[in-house]
Design an enzyme around this catalytic site. Structure first.
Site, PDB file in Angstrom:
ATOM      1  CB  ALA A  14      -1.060   0.081   1.146  1.00 19.91           C
ATOM      2  CD  GLU A  32       0.280   2.037   3.830  1.00 23.34           C
ATOM      3  OE1 GLU A  32       0.683   3.154   3.694  1.00 23.34           O
ATOM      4  OE2 GLU A  32       0.899   1.042   3.916  1.00 23.34           O
ATOM      5  CG  HIS A  34       3.099   6.030   6.717  1.00 19.49           C
ATOM      6  ND1 HIS A  34       4.370   6.229   7.021  1.00 19.49           N
ATOM      7  CD2 HIS A  34       3.275   4.727   6.255  1.00 19.49           C
ATOM      8  CE1 HIS A  34       5.130   5.262   6.588  1.00 19.49           C
ATOM      9  NE2 HIS A  34       4.584   4.630   6.141  1.00 19.49           N
TER      10      HIS A  34
END
Length: 868
Positions: free
Chosen positions: A279, A315, A318
């Site tokens: 991803a 993700e 992040h």
């Protein structure tokens, strides 16, 4: 030493852009063409001229720029024309030579350009899905590390942040997505949809993103009202509901944990059909490999569902660590990836506490980090890179897995509440900016009152980690440290770490002593065991990133400890003993003896470690029929009672960990030679081939396919490929690809490899076929020869970063010095610069295995002879 560490690197000169002009804002319009697979673009880049200059140099790759379509408009409205455009393809730069020198001021650089909508899963690229037999194209982006320059000329470095105003001109029937929400949608004179998006916050180019295609979505909102959507190809949106639930809850969790609300107006996540990575964390628009975002309860294995939840958490972490606060240069990539890895596990544990994910961390990320970082060809966590082509290779188990393991160690040392306080300070202080590792240490030191840098610098600035040897001196335990290497002890290496050592004992099983091992030798505060009934365990819960070697006299106390300690500690004892044996620190008979004390083990992570160890022994000594037969027998003795207890039938509501355990043992015993299990595997496989979809639970697919194929023939392979072709979901296709390498001979291996290079297998998945072949002792040499003969074909189909995985997967099980030298010679003649480090590490691993065979073959053969 003295607590001062220097980054292990050559004196590299970074290839960076001149600093005389800096970007402030990009106003970009892109128009993809799905007939020609190209795109038109234009941009107005607001810049600040910092020093007088007559040229502007920025990054650009595979983009056509005509000087007549470019100009620099000054603050007073006057236009400076572009004399010529100079391309530097090697350095991926373009220089605009101005007709006159421009003094410091604000200005706007206008550029008209054209690019390629490529099929390389990099930059602005195309993909497709099949809908009712029709191929429908879409376009998406992958800009990290340095591919934004393939979509638009830009300052493509993480510290050169700017804001972005994006407009996409797309076919009217398609959706257009970007980092921000749309603020205007119109239809132009060509009948095309023109979508303009809200201006982004200040951000780096590598997290800019856009997606164009026929899409549908499911939607929810966080507790604060933030819209969250999961986008899919038509007909798949219901499979996005699980990821949607994970995402909304994880966003709430992180917003609270960091005490900073998610700063964008929406969060979109899309299942993209061709994606090289797992991803990509683009701010507000995350792209995923489809299998890591879509969940079908009827076809998705428990392990895949867990991986999906973790990746979503990774993700989303992040969005703060990497996007809101970004590393200043790629040397500090670990600040992004290690933290997102740690936080992905932390969020998954928060959302699904019964999954025991922190237990699994030790056999997952921690194991990967330990196994790579014992190579001389490893690198420090903070590793300098100078050129673009070097960056992709540090997206590895050091930046991710070792880094996350170090953070887990640090959390344990500081306490999580203190760690969390330091993170909040760090993120608030540096939001929308760039940082280096020392900035994180500073914030954590302020929060804790401890010198975090003094502890952690030895771990991030040096390659490797120690083996801590434990011996008994009088009534004390003595710890010594030396660098652990896969090639064996090197007494000349004086590298030292500050090692937090925690010990539990029979007397205080719930309270650990704590020491810091700084020198070569330290007397621990824990007393040594006296009587035979006393036990102890070093490195409680395996929170420290190091191996432990016990003196022979202490081994009975460690074996005894397995009756009282946690699954993580039992797993650590076995894993350390195995690693120490394979690297020459102890005899291989030691972990084999230890293995016998695990006969009643029932915990998934410990059994997984045992399976890995025994299968490695079988692989390394594959030419010994006795070793292969007896390793199967040992595993059957441990696994068969569990397999019989669990059975093939899954009842609704079965616990997640029970599903993982079933996937590990039930069908595996069929492959180990249990004939009733093999017969049942064949029966269920045939029912599946005949169309009875519920004949084989998703958790049992891969192991069943492998067992049946290994004991099958060409007809079995044909049936398995028919399942692949008829599969309605990517997770089923993934199970087939992972099993294809289990073929019983090289004739079928050739058919498998040829199938892997057909258009039936997406380029993102080709490496799974080769990895599966590399795991088969009967076929791995054939797979390597096939790779050599077909290198050009493979390079044309597989992205560079996945090519390295193919090489490593094919050769990592080899066990001779001759093989290592032959592989080195081949790549000297056929270099793959983007994978040089990966190849070097694979060769070093082969040499370590060859030395193991040379050193311990007699020991291993004698052990099995005496344990028939």
């Amino acid at each position: 030493y003295m607590g001062i560490f220097v980054l292990e690197s050559c004196n590299m000169t970074r290839l960076v852009l001149p600093t005389n002009v800096r970007p402030i804002n990009y106003n970009v319009t892109l128009k993809p063409n799905f007939s020609t697979f190209t795109f038109e673009g234009k941009e107005d880049i607001s810049v600040q001229v910092v020093q007088e200059t007559d040229k502007v140099t920025i990054n650009s790759s595979e983009i056509k720029i005509d000087a007549s379509g470019c100009a620099l408009v000054l603050a007073d409205g006057r236009t400076v024309s572009i004399q010529r455009v100079e391309f530097n393809e090697k350095d991926e730069q373009v220089t605009f030579h101005l007709n006159e020198a421009v003094p410091p001021q604000s200005a706007v650089l206008h550029i008209d350009f054209e690019g390629i909508l490529n099929d390389k899963m990099c930059g602005f690229y195309r993909a497709f899905v099949e809908v009712n037999g029709e191929r429908q194209y879409m376009a998406g982006t992958q800009f990290e590390a340095v591919a934004a320059r393939k979509a638009l000329p830009c300052w493509d470095e993480p510290a050169l942040k700017a804001t972005f105003d994006i407009t996409l001109i797309v076919p009217a029937e398609m959706e257009a997505l970007s980092n921000m929400d749309a603020i205007s949608t119109t239809i132009n004179s060509e009948g095309l949809k023109v979508v303009s998006f809200r201006r982004t916050p200040t951000m780096s180019t590598y997290i800019l993103a856009f997606v164009v295609g026929k899409l549908e979505f499911v939607e929810s909102k966080t507790n604060s009202g933030l819209p969250v959507r999961v986008w899919t190809a038509p007909g798949l949106k219901e499979q996005g509901l699980f990821a949607l639930d994970v995402a909304t809850r994880a966003l709430d969790f992180f917003s609270d944990y960091f005490a900073i609300p998610f700063p964008l107006p929406k969060m979109d996540m899309i299942a993209f059909p061709d994606f090289a990575y797992g991803a990509m964390e683009n701010w507000g628009l995350i792209l995923y490999r489809s299998v890591l975002l879509l969940n079908n309860p009827a076809t998705t294995p428990a392990a895949t569902r867990q991986r999906l939840a973790y990746v979503v958490g990774h993700e989303l972490a992040h969005q703060w660590f990497g996007n809101l606060v970004t590393m200043e240069w790629w040397v500090d990539l670990w600040l992004n990836e290690a933290f997102a890895t740690w936080a992905g596990w932390r969020a998954t544990d928060e959302l699904f506490p019964d999954w025991k994910v922190w237990d699994q961390f030790v056999i997952d990320d921690m194991s990967r980090g330990l196994n790579l970082d014992c190579l001389k060809s490893s690198h420090p966590v903070e590793v300098e890179v100078s050129r673009a082509e070097e960056i992709d290779e540090i997206f590895d188990a050091i930046s991710y897995s070792k880094g996350a393991s170090l953070l887990r160690m640090l959390v344990n040392w500081l306490g999580e509440a203190t760690f969390q306080k330091g993170l909040r300070t760090y993120l608030t202080r540096h939001q929308y900016g760039n940082t280096r590792t020392v900035d994180l240490w500073q914030a954590l030191s302020e929060a804790s009152g401890k010198d975090v840098s003094a502890l952690m610098s030895s771990w991030t600035l040096q390659t490797g980690y120690p083996v801590v040897a434990i011996s008994k001196r009088d009534d004390k335990l003595v710890a010594t440290q030396v660098k652990f290497l896969s090639t064996g002890r090197d007494e000349t290496d004086q590298t030292r770490w500050k090692v937090p050592v925690r010990v539990i004992t029979h007397a205080e099983p719930n309270t650990a002593s704590s020491d810091i091992l700084e020198d070569a030798e330290t007397v621990l505060s824990t007393p040594a065991p006296a009587g035979n009934a006393e036990w102890f365990k070093v490195n409680l819960n395996r929170t420290g990133f190091f191996r432990v070697q016990y003196d022979d006299a202490l081994l009975p106390h460690i074996a005894l400890s397995n009756q009282f300690t946690s699954a993580v500690d039992r797993c650590g004892v076995m894993d350390d003993a195995f690693a120490l044996a394979s690297s020459g620190y102890i005899r291989t008979s030691v972990p084999l003896d230890l293995l016998l004390s695990y006969s009643n083990e029932r915990e998934f992570i410990v059994l997984n470690t045992i399976v890995t160890f025994v299968q490695t022994i079988r692989s390394v000594w594959a030419e010994s029929a006795d070793v292969c037969r007896q390793t199967n027998a040992i595993l059957l003795k441990i696994l068969l009672p569990i397999a019989q207890e669990l059975g093939w039938t899954v009842t609704p509501g079965d616990a997640h960990m029970r599903g993982l355990l079933r996937s590990l043992v039930v069908a595996r015993v069929a492959g180990l030679g249990d004939q009733p299990s093999l017969a049942e595997a064949r029966r269920r496989f045939q029912l599946l081939v005949q169309g009875q979809g519920d004949a084989l639970h998703p958790d049992l697919r891969t192991a069943t396919f492998s067992a049946v194929l290994a004991n099958g023939d060409e007809n079995t392979l044909r049936d398995l490929l028919s399942l692949y072709r008829a599969a309605p979901t990517d997770d089923i296709r993934g199970c087939v690809l992972a099993a294809l390498g289990s073929v019983p001979n090289t004739t079928l291996a050739h058919q498998v490899l040829e199938f892997g290079l057909t258009d039936e297998v997406r380029p993102q998945d080709i490496h799974f076929v080769f990895l599966s072949i590399g795991e088969n002792p009967l076929c791995r040499e054939y797979g390597w020869n096939y790779f050599k003969e077909n290198l050009e074909r493979i390079e044309n189909k597989v992205p560079a970063m996945l090519l390295g995985r193919i090489v490593r997967g094919l050769v990592q099980e080899f066990t001779t010095f001759a093989a290592a030298h032959e592989i080195e010679a081949f790549f000297n003649l056929h270099p793959i610069p983007a994978n040089a480090r990966t190849i070097s590490q694979a060769v070093e691993g082969i040499k370590a295995r060859a030395a193991w065979v040379q050193r311990d073959s007699q020991v291993v053969l004698e052990w099995f002879a005496s344990h028939q």
